[in-house]
Design a protein around this motif. Structure first.
Motif, PDB file in Angstrom:
ATOM      1  N   LYS A   1       0.577  -1.335   0.102  1.00  0.00           N
ATOM      2  CA  LYS A   1       0.001  -0.039   0.110  1.00  0.00           C
ATOM      3  C   LYS A   1       0.608   1.488  -0.220  1.00  0.00           C
ATOM      4  O   LYS A   1       1.720   1.378   0.385  1.00  0.00           O
ATOM      5  CB  LYS A   1      -1.040  -0.296   1.604  1.00  0.00           C
ATOM      6  CG  LYS A   1      -1.870   0.774   1.675  1.00  0.00           C
ATOM      7  CD  LYS A   1      -3.241   1.184   2.410  1.00  0.00           C
ATOM      8  CE  LYS A   1      -4.073   0.715   2.621  1.00  0.00           C
ATOM      9  NZ  LYS A   1      -4.282   0.430   3.771  1.00  0.00           N
ATOM     10  N   VAL A   2       0.031   1.696  -0.970  1.00  0.00           N
ATOM     11  CA  VAL A   2       1.287   3.491  -0.782  1.00  0.00           C
ATOM     12  C   VAL A   2       0.222   4.653  -0.512  1.00  0.00           C
ATOM     13  O   VAL A   2      -1.138   4.652  -0.980  1.00  0.00           O
ATOM     14  CB  VAL A   2       2.388   3.388  -2.683  1.00  0.00           C
ATOM     15  CG1 VAL A   2       3.167   2.731  -2.255  1.00  0.00           C
ATOM     16  CG2 VAL A   2       0.931   3.518  -3.329  1.00  0.00           C
TER      17      VAL A   2
ATOM     18  N   LYS B   1       2.852   2.044   3.230  1.00  0.00           N
ATOM     19  CA  LYS B   1       4.803   1.708   3.385  1.00  0.00           C
ATOM     20  C   LYS B   1       5.505   2.536   2.103  1.00  0.00           C
ATOM     21  O   LYS B   1       7.243   2.578   2.153  1.00  0.00           O
ATOM     22  CB  LYS B   1       5.445   0.293   2.602  1.00  0.00           C
ATOM     23  CG  LYS B   1       4.627  -0.857   3.115  1.00  0.00           C
ATOM     24  CD  LYS B   1       4.712  -0.538   4.885  1.00  0.00           C
ATOM     25  CE  LYS B   1       4.154  -2.050   6.131  1.00  0.00           C
ATOM     26  NZ  LYS B   1       4.158  -1.341   7.724  1.00  0.00           N
ATOM     27  N   GLY B   2       4.812   3.637   1.393  1.00  0.00           N
ATOM     28  CA  GLY B   2       5.958   4.693   1.212  1.00  0.00           C
ATOM     29  C   GLY B   2       4.602   5.467   0.222  1.00  0.00           C
ATOM     30  O   GLY B   2       4.023   5.733   0.740  1.00  0.00           O
TER      31      GLY B   2
ATOM     32  N   LEU C   1       8.921   8.439   5.378  1.00  0.00           N
ATOM     33  CA  LEU C   1       8.855   6.870   4.385  1.00  0.00           C
ATOM     34  C   LEU C   1       9.634   7.399   3.042  1.00  0.00           C
ATOM     35  O   LEU C   1       9.299   8.486   2.600  1.00  0.00           O
ATOM     36  CB  LEU C   1       7.330   6.604   4.303  1.00  0.00           C
ATOM     37  CG  LEU C   1       6.820   5.562   5.206  1.00  0.00           C
ATOM     38  CD1 LEU C   1       4.984   5.677   4.917  1.00  0.00           C
ATOM     39  CD2 LEU C   1       7.084   4.119   4.915  1.00  0.00           C
TER      40      LEU C   1
END
Lengths: 300, 300
Positions: free
Chosen positions: A164-165, A240-241, A266
């Motif tokens: 997931k971003v 996560k980003g 991140l």
């Protein structure tokens, strides 16, 4: 009744990824399509022949191509008849894929037997190089599927298999960056800081491919502040980003972008940073047409 | 004597960037070509007609197109004669750009006057839509340049205008990432951790576009260690970012890449992270052919 036969890209089909990929793709299709859906011989079979399904399938990441197919039992006589019904005139050829290796005839046998049957029944010629009609025959575990038209989808991976971003969504470039990340299997949560109609329409377009969540921050903040808020949302969303639509030099030079990204806890992914309007298919996203978006007002 | 007339992309030509862009491009051309080079009316003029120059110009980032041109004084009689000498048979048209607004005739005047002159002298026809020969006439500040063939370069920005990066160079994808960053104006310092022939050949290919420095670390280390060493080199080189050739999902999913990039002090740029072999012009780099590379053995 006819069914939809769905083929997915083979890119991630190695080893243990395969079953995760298939499960996720079925889950994503079920979100868009209300029908009985099952796996068979490395394909997904949708037991419905409603034409609207086609429009949805075209947009779901992870689908390479699909077809609206006739169904036959695993019986060569029935296969012959169904194949015959698919050919009207002009030239034709038969192209068989035998995924079910227990079926007693090889693909070459089937091509020959079905081809000869059609030749005897109709005033029509075989053309292997450039036929007007190609009858695709797929011998699967439970049934046989026959069709003449492959419809290509957007390809890529099913949303959700890669993680997931958070994407900073503001316009065309960031929408393209989001779309490309979706096609690489990302679940996308978008954040916007201006609430223009443009952004809502881009979010709608993206949501045609897969549901996205859009956070709208109803105030204008600096780019530095945007990065900070995106990180806050990432924590909340367990993303996560951070993904940006920055392009050099329009968005800044390496030093200024580097300074900006350094403020992020991140890592910042930059899928379009080297895109050049002249050379890259920026319009790849434009090709895709729209649906419902979940909009959350986020008060910082 | 003929000269090379060089046109650059207009992407970065706004305001104060323009002179930086032009200065850098001339500096980069001078590195590859030993000839008298000057600016004139928004073009670069290379006072040499050696055919080898053409091969170098094709590869220098920042050059949109160039031509080997006849030179005429700013005199319509001389322009007519030179234009006539460029047309042999078939159909033709004249396309004039008047950058020097002090020249007394407009572009349309020149097209008409030169076109009529050629029609009177030769048994040949005008075809404005699809001519066999187009005579390009450029009226500049000092002289007029005439040519019939535009040769396209790689486009983009001159290396060095956007800043400096460290790229992890290991194979095709990271070479492509490096090339794309070069085309966005980055000065590239490459680091490799295996010293295969492949890497040296990629570094050579890259150096055809602009000189690059290659650090070779003669030992195998983990990806985490690579990021750490790249950051050390970045400090030494005063580079502002790390560039990787990672692609999802081949290089990992978002979480694993995110973990890896988190170890970097400098932001990690990911220009090819969403590239898809099927859809993206990965062969864009393959088109480009090679020269000398500065190789430094770096002992960590």
């Amino acid at each position: 009744m006819r069914v939809f036969v769905v083929h997915y890209s083979e890119i991630a089909l190695k080893g243990k990824n395969r079953s995760l990929f298939e499960k996720k793709l079925i889950e994503n299709i079920k979100r868009k399509i209300d029908a009985k859906i099952r796996r068979e011989s490395g394909r997904i079979i949708i037991e419905d022949d409603n034409a609207e399904i086609s429009e949805s399938l075209k947009k779901i990441p992870g689908i390479k191509y699909f077809a609206l197919a006739e169904v036959a039992d695993l019986d060569i006589e029935e296969i012959k008849e169904k194949a015959l019904s698919l050919v009207s005139g002009g030239t034709f050829k038969i192209e068989t894929k035998r995924s079910n290796k227990k079926f007693p005839l090889t693909s070459i046998d089937i091509n020959r037997i079905v081809g000869e049957y059609i030749l005897n029944k109709k005033n029509i010629k075989v053309n292997l190089k450039n036929p007007e009609t190609t009858v695709f025959i797929e011998i699967c575990d439970k049934q046989c599927y026959l069709y003449t038209e492959k419809i290509y989808g957007v390809g890529g991976l099913p949303c959700g298999v890669s993680g997931k971003v958070i994407t900073l969504l503001s316009g065309k470039k960031s929408a393209l960056a989001s779309f490309l990340m979706m096609k690489r299997g990302a679940e996308v949560v978008a954040v916007n800081f201006s609430k223009t109609n443009d952004v809502v329409s881009y979010a709608k377009k993206l949501s045609e491919h897969h549901k996205i969540k859009l956070y709208i921050i109803p105030k204008i903040v600096s780019r530095e502040e945007m990065i900070r808020i995106a990180n806050e949302i990432a924590k909340k969303e367990n993303a996560k980003g951070i993904v940006v639509g920055d392009v050099i030099p329009e968005s800044g030079d390496i030093e200024s972008l580097s300074k900006l990204y350094s403020l992020s806890e991140l890592p910042v992914f930059t899928p379009v940073i080297c895109f050049d309007k002249i050379e890259y298919p920026v319009e790849i996203f434009e090709r895709e047409p729209v649906s419902q978006t979940k909009i959350i007002e986020f008060n910082n």
